[in-house]
Structure formats: structure tokens, C-alpha cells
Design an enzyme around this catalytic site. Sequence first.
Site, PDB file in Angstrom:
ATOM      1  N   ASP A 213       0.827  -1.197   0.000  1.00  0.00           N
ATOM      2  CA  ASP A 213       0.000   0.000   0.000  1.00  0.00           C
ATOM      3  C   ASP A 213       0.872   1.262   0.000  1.00  0.00           C
ATOM      4  OD1 ASP A 213      -2.784   1.023   0.420  1.00  0.00           O
ATOM      5  OD2 ASP A 213      -1.856   1.919   2.195  1.00  0.00           O
ATOM      6  N   GLU A 269      14.264 -14.268   1.753  1.00  0.00           N
ATOM      7  CA  GLU A 269      14.597 -15.262   2.788  1.00  0.00           C
ATOM      8  C   GLU A 269      13.624 -16.442   2.680  1.00  0.00           C
ATOM      9  OE1 GLU A 269      14.371 -13.295   6.601  1.00  0.00           O
ATOM     10  OE2 GLU A 269      15.788 -11.745   5.959  1.00  0.00           O
TER      11      GLU A 269
HETATM   12  C1  GLC Z   1      -4.031   3.280  -0.756  1.00  0.00           C
HETATM   13  C2  GLC Z   1      -5.275   2.418  -0.720  1.00  0.00           C
HETATM   14  C3  GLC Z   1      -6.417   3.230  -0.194  1.00  0.00           C
HETATM   15  C4  GLC Z   1      -6.095   3.691   1.197  1.00  0.00           C
HETATM   16  C5  GLC Z   1      -4.783   4.478   1.209  1.00  0.00           C
HETATM   17  C6  GLC Z   1      -4.276   4.698   2.600  1.00  0.00           C
HETATM   18  O1  GLC Z   1      -4.091   4.248  -1.729  1.00  0.00           O
HETATM   19  O2  GLC Z   1      -5.515   1.891  -1.999  1.00  0.00           O
HETATM   20  O3  GLC Z   1      -7.629   2.530  -0.209  1.00  0.00           O
HETATM   21  O4  GLC Z   1      -7.128   4.496   1.689  1.00  0.00           O
HETATM   22  O5  GLC Z   1      -3.757   3.816   0.510  1.00  0.00           O
HETATM   23  O6  GLC Z   1      -3.813   3.506   3.151  1.00  0.00           O
END
Ligand code: GLC
Length: 553
Positions: A213, A269
Site C-alpha cells: 500500500d 529469505e
Molecule cells: C491506498 C489504498 C487506499 C487507502 C490508502 C491509505 O491508496 O488503496 O484505499 O485508503 O492507501 O492507506
Amino acid sequence: MKSPANPSPIRSDPNWWKKTTVYHIYLRSFYDANGDGIGDIQGVIERLDYLADLGYETVWISPFTQSPQRDFGYDISDYLSISAQYGDMPLFEKLVQEIHSRKMKIVFDLVLNHTSDEHDWFKESASSRDNPKADWYIWKDGKGRDGRRPPNNWRAMAGNRAWTYYPGRKQFNYTAFLPFQPDLNYRNPEVKQAMFDVVRFWLYKGVDGFRLDIISAIYEDPELRHNPPSLRLTPSDKALTIFFQNLKNNFLQTESFEFAAELRKVTDEFDNPKRVLIGESHGEEELIRRFCHDNGKRGLDAIFLFKAISTPFKAENYRQLLETFEKHFPPPLVPTLVFANHDRNRVISRLGGNIEKAKLLALFQFTCRGIPFTYYGDEIGMPRVRIPLKQGQDALAMQHRWVPQFLVDRSKEILNRDECRTPMLWDEKPNAGFCSDSVKPWLPLAENFREINVAKQSSDPYSLLNFYRRVIRLRNTTPALNEGQMEIANDICNKKVLAYYRTFGNKRLAVLLNMSESAVKNPVGHDEIAISTHHGAETHRLQPFEGRVVRLQ
Ligand code: GLC
């Protein structure tokens, strides 16, 4: 449902991820097995045969660890335990086992950049300036006499100011997304170690890789220099800008690419089987490719390329898109093919509800070089559900409540992300089979669920769903499509037609996509059609919006 065999030939291969097809499950909305109106892990287990039968090999599931759910799991308060509304650890272990027993892979959605402000680490960090975790997050003194002006002009990716004042510390805290998602400080080696241990924990549990993310935000400029202005108000798929600001100094730092190489090492790993790293980043291709390969070091395996989402549905635009992807991600790198996700408008709604266009797009996605990602429901043409901003449960919608609804309605993109996260449409039953009829689903259903649902499309040979099934199977069983070379057929491409060749050994295929609303002459004039988006395709011409794959050798 029967338990079908997945026809994919690619399991134990270390390059499995290059040839795979990914189905992206937004967990809350996929299938509710425990009767609370919210999707859950057991629900995924119960629907795995549906995915295996379609031919998908990899499942990416949105976050399910402990979280106050203010950003529905992207705000984590404990990385090592499962949120009770989705299940528990034994159930997760069962999920991994069920996925692997179908020769499928599981990709875990990992939020390294930030935690929730309810994580114990943050509570401790925010409590004083000299506690053991004081430096685990990004804290800075403010400016001005009273120190109440933010340290710099940075905006967060969600558009808000990136700094929040904490009276307890008399300091500002930095967040790359929303104010309740404080960024971890990766310049502190303890933080890095703690998070690498989280990575190891889940790899040990058997996940086949991670979707990382907002990895673009992992480091910030150490000198906190101001960001330069930009001409754009709204976010763009081409560059990292928002609110008239270029997010140059709080995203995509040199250290971010070095971090990718470190993460690679930790992940390797656990190399049997090989695990995959897929990063989420906006930005120019020449810059974000550095996540995959930088200074001679390998990093992530792939990075999302969001430009496809906003590319106009025109042959010439798509040709340019492919050219850009091939230029910046030549073999052995692999581009990603992404047309939607849990933050963006639904594919069918962007295409004006046109099923022929949706089939053409699927044909493109599964036949050109790259890793295709399907967002749940797009395989049946599940539409965006209009939900007024003021009713949004999404934190981004809550933050933008002040935006007049008529402006939101005019925009091609969504601001209230609830609109693309509505429950999966399984059948004609009262809650579309997503949850029992005695409970209210957490978000409203698409109104036309009696016409658009899995059960109905399964029994219609010409449905979008059955086209997905056919094209995925063709890809899985055709090396030219899942690992062959690609060459844009510039001699054939024109204003209406996009064409490319895929070659593996002595097998060569041509993919022809008529992206126009008029019929065109078949430019290769060959008659062995491997697949067509249209029923009764004619040898010598392509019908409006017809796409087909022909065998040349
Ligand atoms: C990313 C995710 C989104 C989330 C953001 C914060 O863009 O796709 O859904 O709100 O990160 O984690």
C-alpha cells in the site's frame, strides 16, 4: 458449487507471478458468511471455487488485520492479529490452505507506510517527546512564534494538509494520507526491523507475496523542503500532484527505491516458493520503475501502472500506452494492467455501460504483456452505485463533505469510494446473495442486481462473465499470451484498430482490437480465430468494438 481444476500450468515456476492473473477482493463486500452484512474470510473460502473456475490463479485480499476501520483496514492497530469482524487466525490459516489446495496464490495487502493512530506504537509515540517510541513516527516542531504553523507546505495524497498538531507533544505529526494514519519513520532502524518482522510473520504463514500500500510515501525529504506548485487541482494518473502542489518532496525519494531492494532481500529469505512484491505508486513510469530495478539492484517485482485507468478508449491512445509500458518495463520487467480498484470508478461505468467495450478491454488486458488485475465484480460489469458524498462511510468522502454534490456528479472519477465498494452481486435473491435477507448489507446494492449477477451470467454463453472465463482460459493455456514476446503491430494499427503480436517459440498470434463503432476490414485476413469478443465473428471484417486473437502460425 463443484470443485473445478484450475487449468493454469504455471504453479511451481519461480516466474509464476509474471504469468499470473490476479483477482482483487475487497473483503467487506465479497461474500458475507457469518450474517452481519459485512464480507469475511469464511465468505472468501466459500467462493474460491468461483474464482478457480474462472481460471484466476492469484487472489489479492484487502487488509483484514486489527483496525478501527476508519479507512476499512488501511489503518492498522495490530499487524499480527485478525480483525474479529473478518475471522481469526485459524480461519486465515484455513484460507491459505484452501487457496493453495486449488493451486492458487494469495497476495496479502500490506500497509507499511503508516499505522492507525490507535496503534499502541503511536499512542506511546504521541505521549511525550522522550518515550522509547518518540521517534517511531514523523514529528516536527511547528513554525512561528507559538510553533503552531506547520513545518512546511506539504499536502497529503488525500488532498488535506499533511501535518496535524498534537498539543501533548507541542509538535506536528506527518501523514501521507489521512490524519488518523500517521507515517512510520523508516529512518529509525528499529521501525524498519519491526516492520520487516511483520513481513516475515506473514511470509511464514504462507502468503505468496504482498501488495504494498502507498509505497510511494515510505520516505520523505529529510530536510522537509517545501513542495513546488503544480497547475492541477485534482489527482492525476500521470504525475503525483494534488491541490496545485507537486508532491515531489514527500513522495518517491531515492531512499524509497533503496528500501524496495532491502524488502526484496527480506522477502527472498522465503524463496520456496518464490514470493511476489507489487507496489502501489502513482507517478511517471520512468521514476516508479526504479522500485523494480535501481542502481543494479532488484527491488519489487511489479508496480501498479494507473495510467491505463484514465486513458481514453481510443486505439491510438492505447497504442501509446503500450509503447510507454514497453519502453519503461521491457523484459525481464513486467508491466501491470490495471483498470479499476477499490479507490476508483467502476470499469463498466467509465465505459458508459457498454458491454462490448468491456469485453474488448478484457481481451486487451488478458492478451497483452503484463499482469492483469480484475477488481471483484468487474467480470460481470458491476456498476458504480451513486451514493451522495454526505452519506459516505468512506473517510475520504467524509473529509470532502464540503464539495458540492453537483461537482462530484460531473466528475469522471469518484470521491466517495463507497461507490465502487458495494456488495458483490451473486444472484437474484433479495441481497443479491451477498448476505442473508435478514440483515442489511453494509453498503447499498446496485439497483439492477436482478439483471446483473453471477448466476444469471453463468447461464448465458454470451455474457461478459463467460467471456472472461474464455479469455482467461485461453491465456492460461497459451504460452504466447502468458509469457511470449510482444510487438506492437505498427503496420496494422490505425485510428480505429489497435494490434499487436505475441510470440513464443514458433507460435505467433495477432491480437486485433477494433476500438471504433464502425466495422473494419480484417487487416491480417487470416481465418484461425482463437477467440473473438463477438458471436459469429466474420473472417474478413471486424465488427464494431470487436476484438479477436488469430493464430498466425
Ligand atoms: C491506498 C489504498 C487506499 C487507502 C490508502 C491509505 O491508496 O488503496 O484505499 O485508503 O492507501 O492507506
